[in-house]
Design a protein around this motif. Structure first.
Motif, PDB file in Angstrom:
ATOM      1  N   ILE A  71      44.413  30.823  32.527  1.00 22.32           N
ATOM      2  CA  ILE A  71      44.593  32.177  33.299  1.00 22.32           C
ATOM      3  C   ILE A  71      45.522  32.138  34.039  1.00 22.32           C
ATOM      4  O   ILE A  71      45.426  30.829  35.156  1.00 22.32           O
ATOM      5  N   ALA A  72      46.357  33.246  34.194  1.00 21.65           N
ATOM      6  CA  ALA A  72      47.264  33.438  35.491  1.00 21.65           C
ATOM      7  C   ALA A  72      47.037  34.746  36.054  1.00 21.65           C
ATOM      8  O   ALA A  72      46.723  35.689  34.992  1.00 21.65           O
ATOM      9  N   THR A  73      46.997  34.854  37.009  1.00 25.57           N
ATOM     10  CA  THR A  73      47.423  36.560  37.317  1.00 25.57           C
ATOM     11  C   THR A  73      49.308  36.846  37.359  1.00 25.57           C
ATOM     12  O   THR A  73      49.179  38.163  37.381  1.00 25.57           O
ATOM     13  N   SER A  74      50.032  36.382  37.253  1.00 25.94           N
ATOM     14  CA  SER A  74      51.602  36.641  37.082  1.00 25.94           C
ATOM     15  C   SER A  74      51.847  35.761  35.646  1.00 25.94           C
ATOM     16  O   SER A  74      51.810  34.516  35.767  1.00 25.94           O
ATOM     17  N   ILE A  75      52.710  36.203  35.347  1.00 26.12           N
ATOM     18  CA  ILE A  75      53.789  35.194  34.363  1.00 26.12           C
ATOM     19  C   ILE A  75      55.090  35.359  34.046  1.00 26.12           C
ATOM     20  O   ILE A  75      55.180  36.934  34.180  1.00 26.12           O
TER      21      ILE A  75
ATOM     22  N   ALA B  57      55.331  35.873  27.169  1.00 25.80           N
ATOM     23  CA  ALA B  57      55.064  36.616  28.466  1.00 25.80           C
ATOM     24  C   ALA B  57      54.446  37.451  27.703  1.00 25.80           C
ATOM     25  O   ALA B  57      53.022  37.937  28.007  1.00 25.80           O
ATOM     26  N   LYS B  58      55.211  38.573  26.911  1.00 29.52           N
ATOM     27  CA  LYS B  58      54.366  39.194  26.264  1.00 29.52           C
ATOM     28  C   LYS B  58      52.482  38.886  25.449  1.00 29.52           C
ATOM     29  O   LYS B  58      51.676  39.535  26.005  1.00 29.52           O
TER      30      LYS B  58
ATOM     31  N   THR C 267      50.181  37.490  28.100  1.00 28.42           N
ATOM     32  CA  THR C 267      49.371  38.380  28.855  1.00 28.42           C
ATOM     33  C   THR C 267      48.074  38.859  28.029  1.00 28.42           C
ATOM     34  O   THR C 267      47.175  38.813  28.583  1.00 28.42           O
TER      35      THR C 267
ATOM     36  N   ILE D  40      45.195  36.464  27.855  1.00 23.63           N
ATOM     37  CA  ILE D  40      44.725  36.196  29.287  1.00 23.63           C
ATOM     38  C   ILE D  40      43.588  37.456  29.304  1.00 23.63           C
ATOM     39  O   ILE D  40      42.438  37.122  29.704  1.00 23.63           O
ATOM     40  N   ILE D  41      44.608  37.955  28.708  1.00 19.14           N
ATOM     41  CA  ILE D  41      42.984  39.444  28.585  1.00 19.14           C
ATOM     42  C   ILE D  41      42.397  39.460  27.843  1.00 19.14           C
ATOM     43  O   ILE D  41      41.244  39.462  28.384  1.00 19.14           O
TER      44      ILE D  41
ATOM     45  N   ILE E 144      40.219  36.915  29.197  1.00 17.36           N
ATOM     46  CA  ILE E 144      38.967  38.145  30.416  1.00 17.36           C
ATOM     47  C   ILE E 144      37.948  37.830  30.118  1.00 17.36           C
ATOM     48  O   ILE E 144      36.476  37.894  30.174  1.00 17.36           O
ATOM     49  N   LYS E 145      37.826  39.498  28.651  1.00 15.46           N
ATOM     50  CA  LYS E 145      37.012  39.747  28.214  1.00 15.46           C
ATOM     51  C   LYS E 145      36.184  38.801  27.476  1.00 15.46           C
ATOM     52  O   LYS E 145      35.259  39.189  27.680  1.00 15.46           O
TER      53      LYS E 145
ATOM     54  N   LEU F 161      35.192  36.619  28.410  1.00 14.53           N
ATOM     55  CA  LEU F 161      33.994  35.254  28.699  1.00 14.53           C
ATOM     56  C   LEU F 161      32.536  35.794  29.333  1.00 14.53           C
ATOM     57  O   LEU F 161      31.667  35.415  29.067  1.00 14.53           O
TER      58      LEU F 161
END
Lengths: 210, 121
Positions: free
Chosen positions: A90-94, A113-114, A117, A120-121, A124-125, A127
Protein backbone atom coordinates in the motif's frame (compact mmCIF):
# COMPACT_ATOMS: atom_id res chain seq x y z
CA UNK A 1 -30.60 -31.88 -12.27
CA UNK A 2 -31.45 -29.05 -9.86
CA UNK A 3 -32.30 -31.63 -7.16
CA UNK A 4 -28.94 -33.37 -7.72
CA UNK A 5 -27.11 -30.04 -7.41
CA UNK A 6 -28.99 -29.23 -4.20
CA UNK A 7 -28.09 -32.66 -2.77
CA UNK A 8 -24.46 -32.07 -3.65
CA UNK A 9 -24.47 -28.65 -1.95
CA UNK A 10 -26.15 -30.17 1.11
CA UNK A 11 -23.58 -33.00 1.29
CA UNK A 12 -20.74 -30.48 1.00
CA UNK A 13 -22.23 -28.39 3.80
CA UNK A 14 -22.72 -31.48 6.00
CA UNK A 15 -19.15 -32.68 5.38
CA UNK A 16 -17.83 -29.19 6.25
CA UNK A 17 -19.98 -29.13 9.40
CA UNK A 18 -18.53 -32.42 10.65
CA UNK A 19 -15.01 -31.70 9.47
CA UNK A 20 -12.74 -30.31 12.19
CA UNK A 21 -10.88 -28.22 9.62
CA UNK A 22 -11.98 -24.63 9.91
CA UNK A 23 -11.70 -22.37 6.89
CA UNK A 24 -10.07 -18.95 7.17
CA UNK A 25 -8.50 -16.38 4.91
CA UNK A 26 -5.26 -14.80 6.06
CA UNK A 27 -4.27 -11.63 4.24
CA UNK A 28 -0.75 -10.18 4.28
CA UNK A 29 -1.05 -6.42 3.97
CA UNK A 30 1.16 -3.40 4.59
CA UNK A 31 3.41 -0.74 3.15
CA UNK A 32 5.61 -1.30 0.12
CA UNK A 33 8.73 -3.49 0.62
CA UNK A 34 7.90 -4.68 4.12
CA UNK A 35 8.46 -8.31 3.08
CA UNK A 36 4.90 -9.49 2.39
CA UNK A 37 5.84 -11.68 -0.57
CA UNK A 38 8.90 -13.07 1.23
CA UNK A 39 6.61 -14.09 4.11
CA UNK A 40 3.96 -15.44 1.70
CA UNK A 41 6.64 -17.64 0.11
CA UNK A 42 7.89 -18.77 3.53
CA UNK A 43 4.37 -19.83 4.63
CA UNK A 44 3.59 -21.36 1.25
CA UNK A 45 6.85 -23.33 1.24
CA UNK A 46 6.32 -24.57 4.79
CA UNK A 47 2.85 -25.94 4.04
CA UNK A 48 2.82 -26.69 0.30
CA UNK A 49 6.48 -26.89 -0.68
CA UNK A 50 6.21 -24.23 -3.37
CA UNK A 51 6.70 -20.48 -3.81
CA UNK A 52 3.69 -18.19 -4.17
CA UNK A 53 4.92 -14.73 -5.21
CA UNK A 54 7.81 -13.12 -7.08
CA UNK A 55 10.15 -11.05 -4.91
CA UNK A 56 12.18 -8.03 -6.04
CA UNK A 57 14.21 -5.14 -4.64
CA UNK A 58 12.26 -2.79 -6.95
CA UNK A 59 9.09 -1.54 -5.27
CA UNK A 60 5.63 -2.70 -6.41
CA UNK A 61 6.74 -6.13 -7.68
CA UNK A 62 3.39 -7.53 -6.48
CA UNK A 63 0.77 -5.55 -8.40
CA UNK A 64 -2.25 -7.80 -8.02
CA UNK A 65 -3.84 -9.84 -5.25
CA UNK A 66 -2.39 -13.38 -5.22
CA UNK A 67 -4.43 -16.11 -3.53
CA UNK A 68 -3.31 -19.59 -2.57
CA UNK A 69 -6.34 -21.65 -1.58
CA UNK A 70 -6.63 -24.82 0.51
CA UNK A 71 -3.33 -24.48 2.34
CA UNK A 72 -3.39 -27.29 4.93
CA UNK A 73 -2.25 -25.21 7.87
CA UNK A 74 -1.40 -27.49 10.78
CA UNK A 75 0.31 -26.18 13.88
CA UNK A 76 0.11 -27.03 17.58
CA UNK A 77 -2.60 -29.59 16.77
CA UNK A 78 -4.84 -26.94 15.17
CA UNK A 79 -5.80 -27.56 11.55
CA UNK A 80 -7.00 -24.85 9.21
CA UNK A 81 -8.06 -24.86 5.57
CA UNK A 82 -6.31 -21.61 4.84
CA UNK A 83 -6.63 -19.19 1.96
CA UNK A 84 -3.35 -17.26 1.99
CA UNK A 85 -3.57 -13.85 0.32
CA UNK A 86 -0.56 -11.75 -0.73
CA UNK A 87 -1.42 -8.15 -1.62
CA UNK A 88 0.33 -5.27 -3.39
CA UNK A 89 2.19 -2.91 -1.04
CA UNK A 90 0.00 0.00 0.00
CA UNK A 91 1.23 3.49 -0.91
CA UNK A 92 -0.61 6.80 -1.07
CA UNK A 93 1.28 7.84 -4.21
CA UNK A 94 3.36 6.14 -6.90
CA UNK A 95 6.13 8.05 -8.64
CA UNK A 96 6.79 6.25 -11.93
CA UNK A 97 10.00 8.29 -12.30
CA UNK A 98 11.50 6.24 -9.45
CA UNK A 99 11.14 3.13 -11.65
CA UNK A 100 12.85 4.99 -14.49
CA UNK A 101 15.69 5.78 -12.08
CA UNK A 102 16.01 2.04 -11.43
CA UNK A 103 16.57 1.32 -15.12
CA UNK A 104 13.01 0.61 -16.32
CA UNK A 105 12.11 2.33 -19.67
CA UNK A 106 9.60 5.20 -19.23
CA UNK A 107 6.65 3.52 -20.98
CA UNK A 108 7.12 0.35 -18.92
CA UNK A 109 7.56 2.45 -15.76
CA UNK A 110 4.23 4.19 -16.43
CA UNK A 111 2.56 0.83 -17.08
CA UNK A 112 4.05 -0.59 -13.86
CA UNK A 113 2.76 2.44 -11.94
CA UNK A 114 -0.75 2.09 -13.43
CA UNK A 115 -0.84 -1.63 -12.57
CA UNK A 116 0.41 -0.83 -9.06
CA UNK A 117 -2.29 1.81 -8.49
CA UNK A 118 -5.00 -0.63 -9.63
CA UNK A 119 -3.54 -3.33 -7.37
CA UNK A 120 -3.49 -1.05 -4.32
CA UNK A 121 -7.11 -0.03 -4.87
CA UNK A 122 -8.06 -3.73 -5.09
CA UNK A 123 -6.10 -4.50 -1.92
CA UNK A 124 -7.86 -1.70 -0.02
CA UNK A 125 -11.29 -2.97 -1.11
CA UNK A 126 -10.26 -6.57 -0.31
CA UNK A 127 -9.66 -5.69 3.35
CA UNK A 128 -13.42 -5.97 3.97
CA UNK A 129 -13.37 -9.69 3.04
CA UNK A 130 -10.47 -11.01 5.12
CA UNK A 131 -10.85 -13.08 8.28
CA UNK A 132 -7.37 -12.38 9.65
CA UNK A 133 -5.23 -9.43 8.62
CA UNK A 134 -1.49 -9.85 9.07
CA UNK A 135 -0.16 -6.28 8.93
CA UNK A 136 3.46 -6.27 7.87
CA UNK A 137 5.76 -3.55 9.21
CA UNK A 138 9.45 -3.01 8.56
CA UNK A 139 11.09 -3.13 12.00
CA UNK A 140 14.04 -1.09 10.72
CA UNK A 141 11.74 1.92 10.18
CA UNK A 142 9.57 3.95 12.57
CA UNK A 143 5.94 2.74 12.57
CA UNK A 144 4.49 6.26 12.43
CA UNK A 145 3.95 6.26 8.68
CA UNK A 146 0.49 7.18 7.48
CA UNK A 147 -0.09 3.82 5.74
CA UNK A 148 0.43 1.70 8.87
CA UNK A 149 -1.58 4.06 11.10
CA UNK A 150 -4.44 4.26 8.60
CA UNK A 151 -4.51 0.49 8.02
CA UNK A 152 -4.51 -0.25 11.74
CA UNK A 153 -7.23 2.34 12.39
CA UNK A 154 -9.43 0.93 9.64
CA UNK A 155 -8.97 -2.68 10.82
CA UNK A 156 -9.81 -1.63 14.39
CA UNK A 157 -12.94 0.22 13.24
CA UNK A 158 -14.06 -2.85 11.27
CA UNK A 159 -13.23 -5.16 14.23
CA UNK A 160 -11.02 -7.39 12.06
CA UNK A 161 -8.77 -9.98 13.70
CA UNK A 162 -5.31 -8.47 13.32
CA UNK A 163 -1.74 -9.61 13.91
CA UNK A 164 1.15 -7.18 13.44
CA UNK A 165 4.36 -8.66 12.09
CA UNK A 166 7.55 -6.70 12.85
CA UNK A 167 9.67 -8.02 9.99
CA UNK A 168 13.40 -7.83 9.16
CA UNK A 169 14.62 -8.64 12.70
CA UNK A 170 17.73 -10.15 11.11
CA UNK A 171 18.95 -6.60 10.40
CA UNK A 172 20.96 -4.91 13.18
CA UNK A 173 18.93 -1.67 13.02
CA UNK A 174 15.60 -3.49 13.63
CA UNK A 175 13.58 -2.13 16.58
CA UNK A 176 10.54 -4.43 16.98
CA UNK A 177 9.99 -3.08 20.51
CA UNK A 178 9.16 0.34 19.04
CA UNK A 179 6.31 -1.29 17.06
CA UNK A 180 5.16 -3.11 20.21
CA UNK A 181 5.05 0.14 22.19
CA UNK A 182 3.24 1.98 19.36
CA UNK A 183 0.47 -0.65 19.15
CA UNK A 184 0.26 -2.01 22.73
CA UNK A 185 -3.30 -3.27 22.27
CA UNK A 186 -2.28 -5.64 19.45
CA UNK A 187 -0.30 -8.85 19.13
CA UNK A 188 3.08 -7.99 17.62
CA UNK A 189 5.25 -10.88 16.37
CA UNK A 190 8.90 -10.06 15.58
CA UNK A 191 10.14 -12.21 12.68
CA UNK A 192 12.66 -12.46 9.90
CA UNK A 193 10.67 -13.73 6.92
CA UNK A 194 13.95 -14.10 5.06
CA UNK A 195 15.68 -16.30 7.66
CA UNK A 196 12.57 -17.89 9.17
CA UNK A 197 13.24 -16.59 12.70
CA UNK A 198 10.09 -16.21 14.79
CA UNK A 199 7.95 -17.91 12.13
CA UNK A 200 6.61 -20.54 14.57
CA UNK A 201 5.41 -17.76 16.89
CA UNK A 202 3.48 -16.31 13.94
CA UNK A 203 1.94 -19.71 13.12
CA UNK A 204 0.89 -20.11 16.76
CA UNK A 205 -0.68 -16.65 16.68
CA UNK A 206 -2.58 -17.37 13.43
CA UNK A 207 -3.82 -20.66 14.91
CA UNK A 208 -5.00 -18.80 18.01
CA UNK A 209 -6.92 -15.97 16.33
CA UNK A 210 -8.25 -17.65 13.15
CA UNK B 1 -2.34 39.67 -10.78
CA UNK B 2 -2.25 35.90 -11.14
CA UNK B 3 -0.39 34.04 -8.41
CA UNK B 4 0.85 30.62 -9.46
CA UNK B 5 2.56 27.84 -7.54
CA UNK B 6 1.98 25.90 -4.37
CA UNK B 7 -0.48 27.15 -1.77
CA UNK B 8 -1.20 26.21 1.82
CA UNK B 9 -4.82 26.02 2.99
CA UNK B 10 -5.72 25.68 6.67
CA UNK B 11 -9.11 23.97 6.94
CA UNK B 12 -10.88 24.40 10.30
CA UNK B 13 -12.91 21.39 11.43
CA UNK B 14 -16.18 23.32 11.06
CA UNK B 15 -15.60 23.61 7.30
CA UNK B 16 -16.05 19.84 6.84
CA UNK B 17 -18.61 19.31 9.60
CA UNK B 18 -21.73 19.16 7.45
CA UNK B 19 -20.21 17.49 4.41
CA UNK B 20 -20.73 13.81 3.51
CA UNK B 21 -17.66 11.58 3.06
CA UNK B 22 -17.97 11.90 -0.74
CA UNK B 23 -18.14 15.69 -0.47
CA UNK B 24 -15.07 15.76 1.81
CA UNK B 25 -13.13 13.64 -0.71
CA UNK B 26 -14.15 16.00 -3.55
CA UNK B 27 -13.35 19.09 -1.43
CA UNK B 28 -9.85 17.77 -0.75
CA UNK B 29 -9.02 16.68 -4.30
CA UNK B 30 -10.35 19.89 -5.81
CA UNK B 31 -7.54 21.65 -3.93
CA UNK B 32 -4.74 19.06 -3.88
CA UNK B 33 -4.99 18.61 -7.67
CA UNK B 34 -4.32 22.37 -7.93
CA UNK B 35 -1.12 21.80 -5.90
CA UNK B 36 -2.52 23.08 -2.62
CA UNK B 37 -1.18 21.66 0.64
CA UNK B 38 -4.04 21.24 3.10
CA UNK B 39 -3.71 21.36 6.87
CA UNK B 40 -6.88 19.88 8.34
CA UNK B 41 -7.86 20.61 11.92
CA UNK B 42 -9.92 17.40 11.77
CA UNK B 43 -7.57 14.44 11.05
CA UNK B 44 -10.47 12.45 9.44
CA UNK B 45 -11.40 8.83 10.24
CA UNK B 46 -8.99 6.01 9.23
CA UNK B 47 -11.52 4.68 6.72
CA UNK B 48 -11.88 8.12 5.11
CA UNK B 49 -8.07 8.41 4.91
CA UNK B 50 -7.99 4.98 3.25
CA UNK B 51 -10.70 6.14 0.83
CA UNK B 52 -8.60 9.25 0.07
CA UNK B 53 -5.63 6.97 -0.67
CA UNK B 54 -7.74 4.90 -3.08
CA UNK B 55 -9.33 7.95 -4.72
CA UNK B 56 -5.90 9.58 -5.14
CA UNK B 57 -4.73 6.50 -7.02
CA UNK B 58 -7.93 6.34 -9.10
CA UNK B 59 -6.97 9.85 -10.34
CA UNK B 60 -3.41 8.70 -11.19
CA UNK B 61 -1.92 10.27 -14.33
CA UNK B 62 1.45 11.56 -15.58
CA UNK B 63 0.80 14.84 -13.76
CA UNK B 64 -1.00 13.55 -10.65
CA UNK B 65 0.58 10.61 -8.82
CA UNK B 66 -1.55 10.45 -5.68
CA UNK B 67 -1.29 12.20 -2.32
CA UNK B 68 0.94 12.33 0.74
CA UNK B 69 -0.47 12.51 4.27
CA UNK B 70 1.12 13.17 7.63
CA UNK B 71 -0.13 13.81 11.14
CA UNK B 72 1.09 16.72 13.27
CA UNK B 73 0.60 16.12 16.98
CA UNK B 74 0.01 19.22 19.05
CA UNK B 75 0.01 19.63 22.83
CA UNK B 76 -1.56 22.81 24.13
CA UNK B 77 -1.93 24.09 27.67
CA UNK B 78 -5.48 24.47 28.88
CA UNK B 79 -6.36 27.79 30.55
CA UNK B 80 -9.06 28.81 33.02
CA UNK B 81 -10.17 26.33 35.67
CA UNK B 82 -8.00 23.57 34.22
CA UNK B 83 -4.85 25.70 34.02
CA UNK B 84 -1.69 23.59 33.99
CA UNK B 85 -3.32 20.64 32.23
CA UNK B 86 -2.49 19.82 28.63
CA UNK B 87 -4.66 18.79 25.70
CA UNK B 88 -3.39 16.66 22.79
CA UNK B 89 -4.78 17.13 19.32
CA UNK B 90 -3.81 16.03 15.84
CA UNK B 91 -3.72 17.92 12.55
CA UNK B 92 -3.56 16.17 9.19
CA UNK B 93 -1.38 17.47 6.36
CA UNK B 94 -2.42 16.40 2.86
CA UNK B 95 -0.10 17.27 -0.03
CA UNK B 96 0.22 16.33 -3.70
CA UNK B 97 2.05 13.00 -4.16
CA UNK B 98 5.19 14.58 -5.60
CA UNK B 99 5.81 16.38 -2.29
CA UNK B 100 8.21 14.97 0.26
CA UNK B 101 6.91 15.17 3.83
CA UNK B 102 9.51 14.84 6.58
CA UNK B 103 8.51 14.28 10.19
CA UNK B 104 11.38 14.95 12.60
CA UNK B 105 11.79 13.19 15.94
CA UNK B 106 10.98 16.55 17.59
CA UNK B 107 7.57 16.57 15.92
CA UNK B 108 8.04 19.27 13.29
CA UNK B 109 6.80 18.50 9.80
CA UNK B 110 8.26 19.93 6.61
CA UNK B 111 6.78 19.66 3.13
CA UNK B 112 9.22 19.92 0.22
CA UNK B 113 8.65 19.91 -3.52
CA UNK B 114 11.01 18.87 -6.32
CA UNK B 115 13.00 21.89 -7.60
CA UNK B 116 12.25 21.42 -11.31
CA UNK B 117 8.50 21.41 -10.70
CA UNK B 118 8.66 24.47 -8.45
CA UNK B 119 10.33 26.42 -11.28
CA UNK B 120 7.76 25.22 -13.83
CA UNK B 121 4.98 26.23 -11.45
Amino acid sequence: MIIATNHLLMLTSISRFFSKTKQASVCLIGEVNTGKSTLANRISNDFTGQDMSAVSEIAHETRDIIKLEHVNFNTDGKKLDLTLVDTPGIATSIDYKEFVGQGIPEDQAMQRAKEATAGIIKAIKFLEEVDVAVVMMDATKTPFDQVSLTLMGTLEMNKKKTIIVANKTDLPEAKPDLIKSTFPQHTVIPISALKGEGINDLYASIAEVA
Amino acid sequence: MTIQGYAIDFIPSGRLENLSDEQIVEFIFERVEKEHVLILENPLTPSLRLELTAQGLVRFSKTFIGIKMQFINIRTEVGGLFRGKTKDSTLLVIAPGNAQIDHSEHGDVSVKFPVAQSIEA
